[in-house]
Write a protein that holds these residues in place. Sequence first.
Motif, PDB file in Angstrom:
ATOM      1  N   VAL A   9       0.874  -1.170   0.000  1.00 21.64           N
ATOM      2  CA  VAL A   9       0.000   0.000   0.000  1.00 21.64           C
ATOM      3  C   VAL A   9       0.907   1.215   0.000  1.00 21.64           C
ATOM      4  O   VAL A   9       1.741   1.388   0.900  1.00 21.64           O
ATOM      5  CB  VAL A   9      -0.939   0.031   1.224  1.00 21.64           C
ATOM      6  N   ASP A  10       0.761   2.022  -1.034  1.00 23.82           N
ATOM      7  CA  ASP A  10       1.554   3.237  -1.184  1.00 23.82           C
ATOM      8  C   ASP A  10       0.707   4.193  -2.011  1.00 23.82           C
ATOM      9  O   ASP A  10       0.484   3.943  -3.195  1.00 23.82           O
ATOM     10  CB  ASP A  10       2.875   2.927  -1.884  1.00 23.82           C
ATOM     11  N   ASP A  11       0.209   5.237  -1.391  1.00 19.70           N
ATOM     12  CA  ASP A  11      -0.725   6.103  -2.103  1.00 19.70           C
ATOM     13  C   ASP A  11      -0.096   6.858  -3.266  1.00 19.70           C
ATOM     14  O   ASP A  11      -0.793   7.470  -4.063  1.00 19.70           O
ATOM     15  CB  ASP A  11      -1.505   7.035  -1.165  1.00 19.70           C
ATOM     16  N   LYS A 112      -3.708  11.647   7.426  1.00 20.18           N
ATOM     17  CA  LYS A 112      -5.061  12.166   7.269  1.00 20.18           C
ATOM     18  C   LYS A 112      -5.642  12.404   8.661  1.00 20.18           C
ATOM     19  O   LYS A 112      -5.054  11.995   9.657  1.00 20.18           O
ATOM     20  CB  LYS A 112      -5.930  11.154   6.517  1.00 20.18           C
ATOM     21  N   LYS A 113      -6.787  13.005   8.697  1.00 21.29           N
ATOM     22  CA  LYS A 113      -7.460  13.227   9.972  1.00 21.29           C
ATOM     23  C   LYS A 113      -7.665  11.888  10.677  1.00 21.29           C
ATOM     24  O   LYS A 113      -8.095  10.923  10.049  1.00 21.29           O
ATOM     25  CB  LYS A 113      -8.804  13.924   9.729  1.00 21.29           C
ATOM     26  N   GLU A 114      -7.320  11.848  11.937  1.00 23.11           N
ATOM     27  CA  GLU A 114      -7.460  10.673  12.801  1.00 23.11           C
ATOM     28  C   GLU A 114      -6.426   9.580  12.564  1.00 23.11           C
ATOM     29  O   GLU A 114      -6.460   8.557  13.225  1.00 23.11           O
ATOM     30  CB  GLU A 114      -8.870  10.080  12.708  1.00 23.11           C
ATOM     31  N   VAL A 124      -1.827   5.537   9.654  1.00 24.11           N
ATOM     32  CA  VAL A 124      -2.971   4.639   9.549  1.00 24.11           C
ATOM     33  C   VAL A 124      -4.057   5.077  10.524  1.00 24.11           C
ATOM     34  O   VAL A 124      -3.769   5.440  11.667  1.00 24.11           O
ATOM     35  CB  VAL A 124      -2.528   3.186   9.841  1.00 24.11           C
ATOM     36  N   LYS A 125      -5.296   5.013  10.074  1.00 20.81           N
ATOM     37  CA  LYS A 125      -6.447   5.329  10.918  1.00 20.81           C
ATOM     38  C   LYS A 125      -6.792   4.119  11.792  1.00 20.81           C
ATOM     39  O   LYS A 125      -6.497   2.974  11.418  1.00 20.81           O
ATOM     40  CB  LYS A 125      -7.665   5.669  10.054  1.00 20.81           C
TER      41      LYS A 125
END
Length: 162
Positions: A9-11, A112-114, A124-125
């Motif tokens: 996983v790599d955006d 990201k948020k959270e 990671v959320k």
Amino acid sequence: MGEIVLARVDDRLIHGQVMTKWAKGMNTNSIFVVDNATASDPFMKDIYMMSTANSGMTIKVFSTDEVVEYWKNENFGKYRAILLFKSIAAVKEVIDKGLPIKKLNLGGIAKKKESKFILPNVAVKPEEMEVLKEISGKDIEVFFQIVPDTKYVSLKDALKSY
């Protein structure tokens, strides 16, 4: 028969670290981008497929359904592939549909948020951590690592400090 060498996983999807450190270091001959949005965008699909024209590496771009079908119908042919995903959810989807992933690397997920950092550049959320626990329960090695010669953090260790 082909082989899934690694799922990552790599955006950012394909970039220098993936090409020079992961792909060449793991003796792969292909990278499969698995992303529904990219697969449905002919312009972006062409960019990714042409981005490594001189590398000797085969690049394919699939939707989640297409990559599962390619495995079921062709077992990836002669390819030793790294599968690149933008999201943990997409990885879970293909695993749930029968793709036999054995190793899942998380190596580039923007904050990201959270979300919380596990490593620099890998955030990671909480709900994503739950999905990762579910994935690891399927006898899949889940780990965090930017490139092969940097710090390796197992999911178990990441959960301790999360």
